[in-house]
Design a protein around this motif. Structure first.
Motif, PDB file in Angstrom:
ATOM      1  N   ILE A 149      25.627 -55.050 -16.901  1.00  0.00           N
ATOM      2  CA  ILE A 149      25.383 -55.722 -15.626  1.00  0.00           C
ATOM      3  C   ILE A 149      26.109 -55.009 -14.492  1.00  0.00           C
ATOM      4  N   ALA A 150      27.349 -54.561 -14.742  1.00  0.00           N
ATOM      5  CA  ALA A 150      28.123 -53.876 -13.705  1.00  0.00           C
ATOM      6  C   ALA A 150      27.428 -52.595 -13.255  1.00  0.00           C
ATOM      7  N   LEU A 151      26.989 -51.771 -14.211  1.00  0.00           N
ATOM      8  CA  LEU A 151      26.308 -50.528 -13.863  1.00  0.00           C
ATOM      9  C   LEU A 151      24.938 -50.797 -13.250  1.00  0.00           C
ATOM     10  N   TYR A 152      24.286 -51.850 -13.715  1.00  0.00           N
ATOM     11  CA  TYR A 152      22.972 -52.199 -13.170  1.00  0.00           C
ATOM     12  C   TYR A 152      23.067 -52.569 -11.697  1.00  0.00           C
ATOM     13  N   VAL A 153      24.054 -53.391 -11.349  1.00  0.00           N
ATOM     14  CA  VAL A 153      24.229 -53.808  -9.953  1.00  0.00           C
ATOM     15  C   VAL A 153      24.628 -52.618  -9.087  1.00  0.00           C
ATOM     16  N   CYS A 154      25.519 -51.762  -9.611  1.00  0.00           N
ATOM     17  CA  CYS A 154      25.919 -50.570  -8.849  1.00  0.00           C
ATOM     18  C   CYS A 154      24.732 -49.659  -8.589  1.00  0.00           C
ATOM     19  N   GLN A 165      14.402 -50.317 -13.046  1.00  0.00           N
ATOM     20  CA  GLN A 165      14.855 -51.679 -13.293  1.00  0.00           C
ATOM     21  C   GLN A 165      14.199 -52.269 -14.534  1.00  0.00           C
ATOM     22  N   PHE A 166      12.895 -52.071 -14.675  1.00  0.00           N
ATOM     23  CA  PHE A 166      12.203 -52.603 -15.849  1.00  0.00           C
ATOM     24  C   PHE A 166      12.595 -51.855 -17.118  1.00  0.00           C
ATOM     25  N   ALA A 167      12.894 -50.562 -16.992  1.00  0.00           N
ATOM     26  CA  ALA A 167      13.349 -49.802 -18.153  1.00  0.00           C
ATOM     27  C   ALA A 167      14.705 -50.314 -18.639  1.00  0.00           C
ATOM     28  N   LEU A 168      15.598 -50.571 -17.699  1.00  0.00           N
ATOM     29  CA  LEU A 168      16.900 -51.131 -18.066  1.00  0.00           C
ATOM     30  C   LEU A 168      16.746 -52.527 -18.650  1.00  0.00           C
ATOM     31  N   LEU A 169      15.817 -53.284 -18.112  1.00  0.00           N
ATOM     32  CA  LEU A 169      15.583 -54.627 -18.617  1.00  0.00           C
ATOM     33  C   LEU A 169      15.055 -54.590 -20.047  1.00  0.00           C
ATOM     34  N   SER A 170      14.234 -53.602 -20.369  1.00  0.00           N
ATOM     35  CA  SER A 170      13.684 -53.511 -21.722  1.00  0.00           C
ATOM     36  C   SER A 170      14.756 -53.204 -22.755  1.00  0.00           C
ATOM     37  N   MET A 171      15.856 -52.573 -22.332  1.00  0.00           N
ATOM     38  CA  MET A 171      16.951 -52.270 -23.249  1.00  0.00           C
ATOM     39  C   MET A 171      17.977 -53.388 -23.322  1.00  0.00           C
ATOM     40  N   PHE A 172      17.793 -54.423 -22.539  1.00  0.00           N
ATOM     41  CA  PHE A 172      18.770 -55.499 -22.450  1.00  0.00           C
ATOM     42  C   PHE A 172      19.032 -56.193 -23.792  1.00  0.00           C
ATOM     43  N   PRO A 173      18.000 -56.572 -24.568  1.00  0.00           N
ATOM     44  CA  PRO A 173      18.277 -57.213 -25.863  1.00  0.00           C
ATOM     45  C   PRO A 173      19.073 -56.331 -26.822  1.00  0.00           C
ATOM     46  N   LEU A 174      18.809 -55.017 -26.781  1.00  0.00           N
ATOM     47  CA  LEU A 174      19.551 -54.094 -27.647  1.00  0.00           C
ATOM     48  C   LEU A 174      21.024 -54.065 -27.271  1.00  0.00           C
ATOM     49  N   VAL A 188      16.627 -63.630 -15.405  1.00  0.00           N
ATOM     50  CA  VAL A 188      16.130 -63.228 -16.722  1.00  0.00           C
ATOM     51  C   VAL A 188      17.293 -62.897 -17.646  1.00  0.00           C
ATOM     52  N   PHE A 189      18.310 -62.187 -17.110  1.00  0.00           N
ATOM     53  CA  PHE A 189      19.478 -61.848 -17.909  1.00  0.00           C
ATOM     54  C   PHE A 189      20.160 -63.102 -18.443  1.00  0.00           C
ATOM     55  N   VAL A 190      20.353 -64.061 -17.553  1.00  0.00           N
ATOM     56  CA  VAL A 190      21.020 -65.300 -17.945  1.00  0.00           C
ATOM     57  C   VAL A 190      20.211 -66.029 -19.010  1.00  0.00           C
ATOM     58  N   PHE A 191      18.896 -66.092 -18.814  1.00  0.00           N
ATOM     59  CA  PHE A 191      18.027 -66.795 -19.760  1.00  0.00           C
ATOM     60  C   PHE A 191      18.075 -66.148 -21.137  1.00  0.00           C
ATOM     61  N   VAL A 192      17.950 -64.810 -21.193  1.00  0.00           N
ATOM     62  CA  VAL A 192      17.942 -64.118 -22.475  1.00  0.00           C
ATOM     63  C   VAL A 192      19.312 -64.199 -23.148  1.00  0.00           C
ATOM     64  N   ALA A 223       8.298 -54.128 -26.215  1.00  0.00           N
ATOM     65  CA  ALA A 223       7.074 -54.554 -25.527  1.00  0.00           C
ATOM     66  C   ALA A 223       6.124 -53.383 -25.296  1.00  0.00           C
ATOM     67  N   ASN A 224       5.701 -52.726 -26.386  1.00  0.00           N
ATOM     68  CA  ASN A 224       4.696 -51.686 -26.249  1.00  0.00           C
ATOM     69  C   ASN A 224       3.314 -52.285 -26.538  1.00  0.00           C
ATOM     70  N   PHE A 225       2.322 -51.441 -26.685  1.00  0.00           N
ATOM     71  CA  PHE A 225       0.951 -51.920 -26.849  1.00  0.00           C
ATOM     72  C   PHE A 225       0.794 -52.749 -28.116  1.00  0.00           C
ATOM     73  N   TRP A 226       1.365 -52.295 -29.221  1.00  0.00           N
ATOM     74  CA  TRP A 226       1.154 -52.949 -30.509  1.00  0.00           C
ATOM     75  C   TRP A 226       1.774 -54.339 -30.551  1.00  0.00           C
ATOM     76  N   TYR A 227       2.984 -54.445 -30.071  1.00  0.00           N
ATOM     77  CA  TYR A 227       3.643 -55.752 -30.111  1.00  0.00           C
ATOM     78  C   TYR A 227       3.007 -56.726 -29.115  1.00  0.00           C
ATOM     79  N   THR A 228       2.673 -56.220 -27.932  1.00  0.00           N
ATOM     80  CA  THR A 228       2.088 -57.091 -26.904  1.00  0.00           C
ATOM     81  C   THR A 228       0.739 -57.649 -27.344  1.00  0.00           C
TER      82      THR A 228
END
Length: 209
Positions: A156-161, A136-145, A191-195, A41-46
């Motif tokens: 998810i475990a490290l994210y919650v911690c 949080q948003f940075a971690l979310l951007s890496m979620f699909p990878l 969002v995690f569940v949805f993706v 989700a950088n400038f070009w793709y958005t």
């Protein structure tokens, strides 16, 4: 000298062949793949929802446009640091430069969000609230990878911690900390569940040029 020596050792196996050197460079700068590929989700793709960059522009023109926008967005902090150098300005210059490459450079990868995250971590003392949400948003951007690499559970475990660790600094009572963590992370958990169960790329990839 250590950096130069390490750089030389890394390149040594490839310097015996011109073809090998060109192959490495092509992997470092895969221009033939287009200005974006993995839906970062950088400038070009958005903006490709409105402007079909791949259809309207050739690869050479996109390379020049990407270079121009990346350098232009870096210039203000670079000029300020040269004019009035300071340790604080250097950190903000690093942050701005990293964001410039993430937003405007050619073929941005999901992991590129880690580049601005490093200076942002050092600046967390000055802007703890901004750092918390940016992380949080940075971690979310890496979620699909990480989904593709089957690392959902440790992610998810490290994210919650991490989230609870930040909130522990604000709340003294353990129950209050856990309650705040659950409510604050609820939207991102959805969002995690949805993706995880639905790939949004399948429905929009036809709209992206």
């Amino acid at each position: 000298m250590v950096v130069i020596g390490t750089f030389g050792l890394v390149w040594l196996p490839y310097l015996q062949s011109k073809v090998a050197v060109l192959e490495v460079l092509s992997r470092l700068a895969p221009f033939e793949r287009g200005i974006y590929e993995d839906y970062v989700a950088n400038f070009w793709y958005t903006t490709s929802v409105l402007i079909k960059w791949k259809r309207l522009f050739t690869t050479p023109s996109l390379k020049l446009l990407s270079l121009t926008m990346t350098v232009s967005s870096c210039l203000p902090s670079m000029f300020l640091q040269i004019r009035s150098p300071s340790n604080r300005g250097f950190l903000y210059g690093q942050l701005n430069s990293a964001f410039s490459f993430y937003l405007f450079s050619f073929q941005v990868h999901e992991k590129s969000i880690l580049l601005p995250l490093l200076p942002a971590t050092i600046l967390a003392v000055e802007e703890p609230f901004v750092f918390q949400w940016f992380t949080q948003f940075a971690l979310l951007s890496m979620f699909p990878l990480l989904i593709r690499d089957k690392l959902l559970l440790p992610y998810i475990a490290l994210y919650v911690c991490f989230g609870c660790g930040l909130l522990k600094l604000e709340a003294v009572d353990f129950v209050e900390t856990v309650d705040s963590c659950i409510w604050k992370e609820a939207d991102l958990i959805l969002v995690f569940v949805f993706v995880s169960v639905y790939d949004p790329r399948s429905s929009i990839e036809d709209q992206i040029g």
